[in-house]
Write a protein that holds these residues in place. Sequence first.
Motif, PDB file in Angstrom:
ATOM      1  N   ILE A  81      43.028  19.866  42.086  1.00  0.00           N
ATOM      2  CA  ILE A  81      41.614  19.658  41.775  1.00  0.00           C
ATOM      3  C   ILE A  81      40.734  20.031  42.963  1.00  0.00           C
ATOM      4  CG2 ILE A  81      42.067  17.874  40.032  1.00  0.00           C
ATOM      5  CD1 ILE A  81      41.095  15.787  42.098  1.00  0.00           C
ATOM      6  N   ARG A  82      41.257  19.872  44.159  1.00  0.00           N
ATOM      7  CA  ARG A  82      40.575  20.330  45.374  1.00  0.00           C
ATOM      8  C   ARG A  82      41.596  20.337  46.503  1.00  0.00           C
ATOM      9  NH1 ARG A  82      37.163  15.574  48.336  1.00  0.00           N
ATOM     10  NH2 ARG A  82      36.495  17.382  49.521  1.00  0.00           N
ATOM     11  N   ALA A  88      38.935   8.338  44.243  1.00  0.00           N
ATOM     12  CA  ALA A  88      40.155   9.034  43.824  1.00  0.00           C
ATOM     13  C   ALA A  88      40.025  10.548  44.001  1.00  0.00           C
ATOM     14  CB  ALA A  88      40.460   8.713  42.359  1.00  0.00           C
ATOM     15  N   ASP A  89      38.807  11.040  44.172  1.00  0.00           N
ATOM     16  CA  ASP A  89      38.585  12.475  44.372  1.00  0.00           C
ATOM     17  C   ASP A  89      38.297  12.813  45.831  1.00  0.00           C
ATOM     18  OD1 ASP A  89      36.791  12.778  41.200  1.00  0.00           O
ATOM     19  OD2 ASP A  89      38.930  12.890  41.645  1.00  0.00           O
ATOM     20  N   LEU A  90      38.504  11.854  46.715  1.00  0.00           N
ATOM     21  CA  LEU A  90      38.241  12.046  48.141  1.00  0.00           C
ATOM     22  C   LEU A  90      39.538  12.030  48.937  1.00  0.00           C
ATOM     23  CD1 LEU A  90      35.250   9.567  48.538  1.00  0.00           C
ATOM     24  CD2 LEU A  90      35.090  12.051  48.489  1.00  0.00           C
ATOM     25  N   THR A  91      39.536  12.719  50.076  1.00  0.00           N
ATOM     26  CA  THR A  91      40.685  12.649  50.981  1.00  0.00           C
ATOM     27  C   THR A  91      40.615  11.336  51.769  1.00  0.00           C
ATOM     28  OG1 THR A  91      39.500  13.714  52.781  1.00  0.00           O
ATOM     29  CG2 THR A  91      40.651  15.159  51.233  1.00  0.00           C
ATOM     30  N   LEU A  97      33.394   7.232  55.091  1.00  0.00           N
ATOM     31  CA  LEU A  97      32.356   6.693  54.220  1.00  0.00           C
ATOM     32  C   LEU A  97      32.376   5.170  54.108  1.00  0.00           C
ATOM     33  CD1 LEU A  97      32.558   9.359  51.374  1.00  0.00           C
ATOM     34  CD2 LEU A  97      30.611   8.963  52.878  1.00  0.00           C
ATOM     35  N   TYR A 143      23.901   7.206  49.138  1.00  0.00           N
ATOM     36  CA  TYR A 143      23.775   8.641  48.885  1.00  0.00           C
ATOM     37  C   TYR A 143      23.170   8.965  47.516  1.00  0.00           C
ATOM     38  CZ  TYR A 143      26.620   8.945  53.056  1.00  0.00           C
ATOM     39  OH  TYR A 143      27.070   8.812  54.346  1.00  0.00           O
ATOM     40  N   GLY A 169      43.700  19.425  49.675  1.00  0.00           N
ATOM     41  CA  GLY A 169      43.920  18.183  50.405  1.00  0.00           C
ATOM     42  C   GLY A 169      44.284  16.996  49.545  1.00  0.00           C
ATOM     43  N   LEU A 170      44.238  17.145  48.221  1.00  0.00           N
ATOM     44  CA  LEU A 170      44.612  16.049  47.321  1.00  0.00           C
ATOM     45  C   LEU A 170      45.782  16.473  46.456  1.00  0.00           C
ATOM     46  CD1 LEU A 170      41.369  14.418  45.867  1.00  0.00           C
ATOM     47  CD2 LEU A 170      42.862  13.556  47.645  1.00  0.00           C
ATOM     48  N   ARG A 180      29.380   4.089  35.959  1.00  0.00           N
ATOM     49  CA  ARG A 180      28.337   4.039  36.987  1.00  0.00           C
ATOM     50  C   ARG A 180      27.093   3.239  36.550  1.00  0.00           C
ATOM     51  NH1 ARG A 180      32.028   5.360  39.815  1.00  0.00           N
ATOM     52  NH2 ARG A 180      32.691   7.499  40.154  1.00  0.00           N
ATOM     53  N   LYS A 218      46.613  16.175  43.489  1.00  0.00           N
ATOM     54  CA  LYS A 218      46.135  15.859  42.139  1.00  0.00           C
ATOM     55  C   LYS A 218      45.825  17.189  41.467  1.00  0.00           C
ATOM     56  CE  LYS A 218      42.821  12.502  40.363  1.00  0.00           C
ATOM     57  NZ  LYS A 218      41.635  11.704  40.713  1.00  0.00           N
ATOM     58  N   ASP A 270      33.846   9.052  42.828  1.00  0.00           N
ATOM     59  CA  ASP A 270      35.197   8.485  42.803  1.00  0.00           C
ATOM     60  C   ASP A 270      35.932   8.659  44.129  1.00  0.00           C
ATOM     61  OD1 ASP A 270      36.184   9.182  39.346  1.00  0.00           O
ATOM     62  OD2 ASP A 270      35.287   7.412  40.290  1.00  0.00           O
ATOM     63  N   TRP A 328      47.681  12.837  38.959  1.00  0.00           N
ATOM     64  CA  TRP A 328      48.320  12.750  40.264  1.00  0.00           C
ATOM     65  C   TRP A 328      49.737  13.314  40.199  1.00  0.00           C
ATOM     66  CZ3 TRP A 328      46.109  11.380  44.846  1.00  0.00           C
ATOM     67  CH2 TRP A 328      44.843  10.779  44.784  1.00  0.00           C
ATOM     68  N   LEU A 332      34.240  19.412  41.277  1.00  0.00           N
ATOM     69  CA  LEU A 332      34.859  18.109  40.995  1.00  0.00           C
ATOM     70  C   LEU A 332      33.791  17.030  40.846  1.00  0.00           C
ATOM     71  CD1 LEU A 332      37.513  16.563  40.765  1.00  0.00           C
ATOM     72  CD2 LEU A 332      37.540  16.382  43.250  1.00  0.00           C
ATOM     73  N   PHE A 333      32.838  17.015  41.770  1.00  0.00           N
ATOM     74  CA  PHE A 333      31.807  15.984  41.727  1.00  0.00           C
ATOM     75  C   PHE A 333      30.679  16.356  40.769  1.00  0.00           C
ATOM     76  CE2 PHE A 333      33.761  13.362  44.783  1.00  0.00           C
ATOM     77  CZ  PHE A 333      34.438  14.206  45.642  1.00  0.00           C
ATOM     78  N   GLU A 379      37.902  11.454  54.375  1.00  0.00           N
ATOM     79  CA  GLU A 379      36.551  11.289  53.835  1.00  0.00           C
ATOM     80  C   GLU A 379      36.292   9.819  53.522  1.00  0.00           C
ATOM     81  OE1 GLU A 379      37.017  14.047  50.589  1.00  0.00           O
ATOM     82  OE2 GLU A 379      35.790  15.589  51.559  1.00  0.00           O
TER      83      GLU A 379
END
Lengths: 286, 299
Positions: free
Chosen positions: B190-191, A59-62, A69, B53, B193-194, B246, B196, A57, B173, B94-95, A65
């Motif tokens: 959640i991590r 939505a889970d990236l800065t 990508l 990836y 830098g975000l 996915r 959220k 997602d 958010w 998170l991932f 990032e």
Amino acid sequence: MGGIYWLASYPKSGNTWFRAVLSNCLLNSKEPININDLQTDAIASSRVWFDDVLGFDSADLTMREIECLRPDVYRWMKSEFPDRIGYHKIHDAYSLGENGRPLVDDLGTLGAVYILRNPLDVAPSLAHHSHVDLDTAINMMCDPNHCLSRSKNKLSNQLQQRLGSWSQHVESWVDATDLNVFVLRYEDMQYEPSKSFGEAFSFLDVSYVPDQLERAIAFSKFENLVDQEKANGFRERPAKASHFFRKGKVGEWRQVLSADQITRLISEHGNVMQRFGYLDDNGRPV
Amino acid sequence: MFDYYAYGLRFCSEFELPELSAVGHQADDVDVFVSLGEVTEDDLKGARQISPYIWVRENDFFLEVPGVAQFRVTSGSSILVSPSVNIDFDSVRLFLLGSCFGALLMQRGYLVLHGNAIEIGDRCIVCVGPSGVGKSTLSTAFMKRGYRILADDVVPIDGQGDVVPGIPRVKVWDDVVSKLSIKNEGLTLIRPGLSKYNLPLDLSYCDVTRRVSHLFILSGSNIDSVEVDYVHGIEKFSSLSNNTYRHRFVKGMNLEKVHLQQCGALAGKIKMAHVQRPKLGFQIDQLVDRLLLEVEEPC
């Protein structure tokens, strides 16, 4: 040979009109295409596209990032569809990420059509589209940090797009090294449509016969796009704008902009305006 | 080792997974082992690359999130995690709990949808849609009304058409926290830098399976009020397929035949509707009210 042709422009410069003509030409139907079913592909900043290709997602990236990508997403399309040509709209300026990689590189990109429009006419169109006054729109066009879909505390359906100022945006694409770029002026699309669209479509490897091109141009006349939007709406219209297709005219700025606003735009963007024939040798609007 | 329970499975992990429900004792019959290790070049030999990836083999799924970690999900029973140097474990988890758990549940035979599942009476509704349409906002709004949430983001559905309860948290958010007047003291990001947050479900977590009654496909549109259009026939099948979590994973792991059967079976059992909500001037409570009306629940 597969890959992506980018249909690049600063906002409100004729990108949708170009895509309507291209779609009508590609479809080659006896009826005009529905503007909500254009035949071109996802916008470069589509979050859905990004998430689908990468498998995690956005939505889970800065923001950083994501910018690093995005080139991988575009490169991948050639791997996945080696024989397919994609036509993708893009509003981002052509830029290098923090890792030094260009946003769109020659591994996935076949080339770009860059559409530009007199910034004196972009300003009133941008003001209407963004639901702001003219001075605010002009500020946006002069802001080197201007972005679309920028938000740190909520999620937009598109990824952030760095535009820069209008001049920076134009120069980033037309002067991009290692990129095959065809430059097209909105005004030439208006005054010499057959020649302009024909040359652009040849650049895009689109095969057509003269009747097909003329029909596509006729089907995409501005009045037809306005009528379609009135009848069925247009999904690309931002919520705050009353309509997407507004006037589609060249030179509206003469009735709309004040002397100060004209002076400001020319002061900020005069070099690029002169380069592309919007100012005469004396720096006056053509 | 740390023991947890989620999606009807017992997890045993080499590192803490605070988002999951902890098991107070050492779990017997562990279903999934989560371990730390390396993913080597040799591991990828013979695997097919299906995205920049992602690499897959039969029952073997490799994912890299650059700068965060590499993951290997095998046979629905093990996940190997190789964190990047100096990365924080909030980012790794998170991932892990998103894409990796999605792949794991697919390997275990679930139909996995991208959305949320909300308990209504003795059933549940599932709401799906693209990122940014407001799925997590909707979960949170239902919570505030006293409804319980089975799953958010990764929604697994078994062969009977039941949603299996997932992770007892919603990712929200900052603007949702403000709009829904949620107290953010004690909420963790959640991590780094975000903006959220992890919003624990606590008593709003539904920890039992619930049969799906309705699937609502959310979208934003230039309209004045919420519109609901029911889907029938073959379009139900394609709508389910289009909102699978996915789909690339399904195709890559050769699960398409099973997936088609799952979509067909579920489509026959549930009501399904496209739900358009206004892009502008939109109040989330209007959407909650409308969905409750569709499910014939008192607002």
